[in-house]
Every structure is written in C-alpha cells, then in structure tokens.
Design a protein around this motif. Structure first.
Motif, short mmCIF file in Angstrom:
data_model
loop_
_atom_site.label_atom_id
_atom_site.label_comp_id
_atom_site.label_asym_id
_atom_site.label_seq_id
_atom_site.Cartn_x
_atom_site.Cartn_y
_atom_site.Cartn_z
N GLN A 1 15.32 22.74 40.75
CA GLN A 1 15.99 24.04 40.88
C GLN A 1 17.45 23.90 40.46
O GLN A 1 17.98 22.79 40.41
N GLY A 2 18.08 25.00 40.19
CA GLY A 2 19.51 25.00 39.89
C GLY A 2 19.89 24.07 38.76
O GLY A 2 19.33 24.14 37.67
N GLU A 3 20.84 23.19 39.02
CA GLU A 3 21.33 22.28 37.99
C GLU A 3 20.25 21.32 37.51
O GLU A 3 20.21 20.96 36.33
N ARG A 4 19.38 20.91 38.41
CA ARG A 4 18.31 20.00 38.01
C ARG A 4 17.37 20.68 37.01
O ARG A 4 16.86 20.05 36.09
N PHE A 5 17.12 21.97 37.22
CA PHE A 5 16.29 22.72 36.28
C PHE A 5 16.97 22.77 34.91
O PHE A 5 16.34 22.55 33.88
N ASN A 6 18.26 23.03 34.90
CA ASN A 6 19.00 23.09 33.64
C ASN A 6 18.98 21.74 32.93
O ASN A 6 18.86 21.67 31.70
N ASP A 7 19.09 20.65 33.71
CA ASP A 7 19.04 19.31 33.12
C ASP A 7 17.66 19.05 32.51
O ASP A 7 17.56 18.46 31.43
N LEU A 8 16.62 19.49 33.21
CA LEU A 8 15.26 19.29 32.69
C LEU A 8 15.06 20.07 31.41
O LEU A 8 14.51 19.56 30.43
N VAL A 9 15.52 21.31 31.40
CA VAL A 9 15.41 22.14 30.20
C VAL A 9 16.13 21.48 29.03
O VAL A 9 15.60 21.40 27.91
N ALA A 10 17.33 20.98 29.28
CA ALA A 10 18.10 20.33 28.23
C ALA A 10 17.37 19.10 27.70
O ALA A 10 17.34 18.86 26.49
N SER A 11 16.77 18.33 28.59
CA SER A 11 16.05 17.12 28.18
C SER A 11 14.84 17.48 27.33
O SER A 11 14.57 16.85 26.30
N VAL A 12 14.07 18.48 27.77
CA VAL A 12 12.87 18.87 27.03
C VAL A 12 13.24 19.48 25.69
O VAL A 12 12.60 19.21 24.66
N GLN A 13 14.30 20.29 25.66
CA GLN A 13 14.74 20.89 24.39
C GLN A 13 15.18 19.80 23.42
O GLN A 13 14.90 19.89 22.21
N HIS A 14 15.86 18.78 23.93
CA HIS A 14 16.27 17.67 23.07
C HIS A 14 15.06 16.96 22.52
O HIS A 14 14.98 16.63 21.33
N LEU A 15 14.06 16.75 23.37
CA LEU A 15 12.84 16.07 22.98
C LEU A 15 12.11 16.85 21.89
O LEU A 15 11.54 16.26 20.95
N GLN A 16 12.15 18.16 21.96
CA GLN A 16 11.40 18.99 21.01
C GLN A 16 12.18 19.26 19.73
O GLN A 16 11.60 19.65 18.72
N SER A 17 13.50 19.06 19.74
CA SER A 17 14.31 19.42 18.58
C SER A 17 14.57 18.25 17.65
O SER A 17 14.96 18.45 16.50
N VAL A 18 14.36 17.02 18.15
CA VAL A 18 14.67 15.85 17.31
C VAL A 18 13.58 15.65 16.26
O VAL A 18 12.47 16.11 16.41
#
Length: 220
Positions: A203-220
């Motif tokens: 939740q909260g910041e942890r959710f944002n961190d997870l989103v950022a990690s997954v987006q990085h994984l999908q964009s590389v």
C-alpha cells in the motif's frame, strides 16, 4: 544461514539478470546457453528455472521452451493481498501457540537479520528474512496453513527481494520484526496478526515502489 546450493545461487543470478533487464519479458532462456554463461552443468540450471517458474518470473511452455514472463501490477497486488492475510493468520496462531524453543529461534533469526541490515547487505537480509517468516509459519502449528504460506512466499520471493533494495527498507523491515516478536512473545494475537499483515501489504509508498519496479522490468 546454511550453505546456499548452486541452483539457488543460479536462481538469484537469473533473478538479478531479469530485474536488471539483461533478460527482458518474452526472452527465451535456453539451458545450454545459460550453462555456458554461468559455467555450470544443465542440472542446476534446470533446478533454478523450476524455482523461477514457481515464482512466476518465467513461464515453461511445453515443447517451446522457457520464457521470461510479463506479470502485471494487478496480478502481483492480488498475490500480496492473499500473502498478507496468510501472514496475519500465522502471526495470530503463533502468538497463541509458539513454544519457548520456537520463540528463541525466532529471536536468533531476528538477530541475524539485524547483522545483515547493519552491514547494508540486502541480499543477506533477504535470506535471513525468509528464515524469520518460516519460523512464524511453523510456530502457527497449523501444517496446512504453513504449507500454503510457504508456497505463496516462494512465488513472491523475487518481488519481496526487490522491495528490500528500496532505500531505508531494511531499517523499516527490521523495526517491524522487532514489534512482531514483542507481540508474539506477549501472546497478543490481534496485534501480532495486524503487524504481520501490515508488514507484507502493498500500500502507499510500497505500492508505488512495486509499480516502478514492474514498469522498469517491462520497459527495458
């Protein structure tokens, strides 16, 4: 912490390679190529791939091969929601049923986590953290619950590992462990359950961190 097997070491190396973008979603992982890359036989490679398949990081397609999967944020959040509830249930039961020997083992696991956090060793903390949670599952004295928690814990390992590399997460995780042990030792079932659920929830910041990690994984 016991000696890490070659298959586990390879799994960690492959996890890192996927997280860092060396292997991207859709890429095929060929055992022969991996064996040459990591200078080992095919057997530990196959074992490492099986472990990654359990976590959902790779997909084994019959007669086609093994491919890096593309997990969506929604799928991950659903898994973390269930994991949080299972952890909470284990915490409640452990607060009621834990033995003195199990409580001592839990304290010792916490101290090893503290040592790894003090050294800034996120990967070492990751392993000791797994032991800490495993001991709580065992202390629930509910074999079926413990097995289900272990199964889902294994599936989410790569993503929990990513979380531990977020700045200050080791410090916060360690402080949460301290509160969890205090609640379990006091036999406070509701508090132990709530603390463990919060410890795992995204939740909260942890959710944002997870989103950022997954987006990085999908964009590389």
């Amino acid at each position: 912490m016991g000696k890490i097997s070659q298959a586990q070491r390879l799994r960690d190396l492959l996890e890192d390679a996927i997280i860092n973008g060396q292997y991207t979603p859709g890429d095929q992982l060929e055992p022969d190529v991996l064996a040459k890359t990591y200078q080992c036989s095919r057997t530990p490679i196959r074992e490492a791939i099986q472990q990654l398949a359990m976590s959902g990081m790779v997909e084994v397609r019959p007669k086609k091969g093994t491919f890096v999967t593309r997990l969506g944020v929604a799928e991950l959040v659903e898994r973390f929601e269930v994991m949080a509830e299972l952890e909470g249930m284990c915490g409640r039961l452990a607060a009621r049923r834990i033995t003195q020997d199990e409580l001592q083992a839990l304290r010792e696991a916490h101290e090893l986590c503290r040592e790894r956090a003090a050294a800034g060793d996120a990967n070492g903390y990751y392993y000791e953290n797994g032991v800490f949670h495993h001991l709580i599952y065992v202390a629930s004295h509910n074999t079926f619950l413990a097995q289900e928690a272990e199964r889902l814990h294994a599936m989410l390992k790569p993503y929990r590992r990513m979380q531990l590399h977020v700045r200050h997460r080791l410090k916060h995780s360690l402080a949460e462990h301290e509160e969890i042990i205090t609640a379990i030792e006091a036999g406070d079932e509701q508090k132990a359950g709530a603390l463990l659920r919060s410890h795992v929830e995204i939740q909260g910041e942890r959710f944002n961190d997870l989103v950022a990690s997954v987006q990085h994984l999908q964009s590389v």
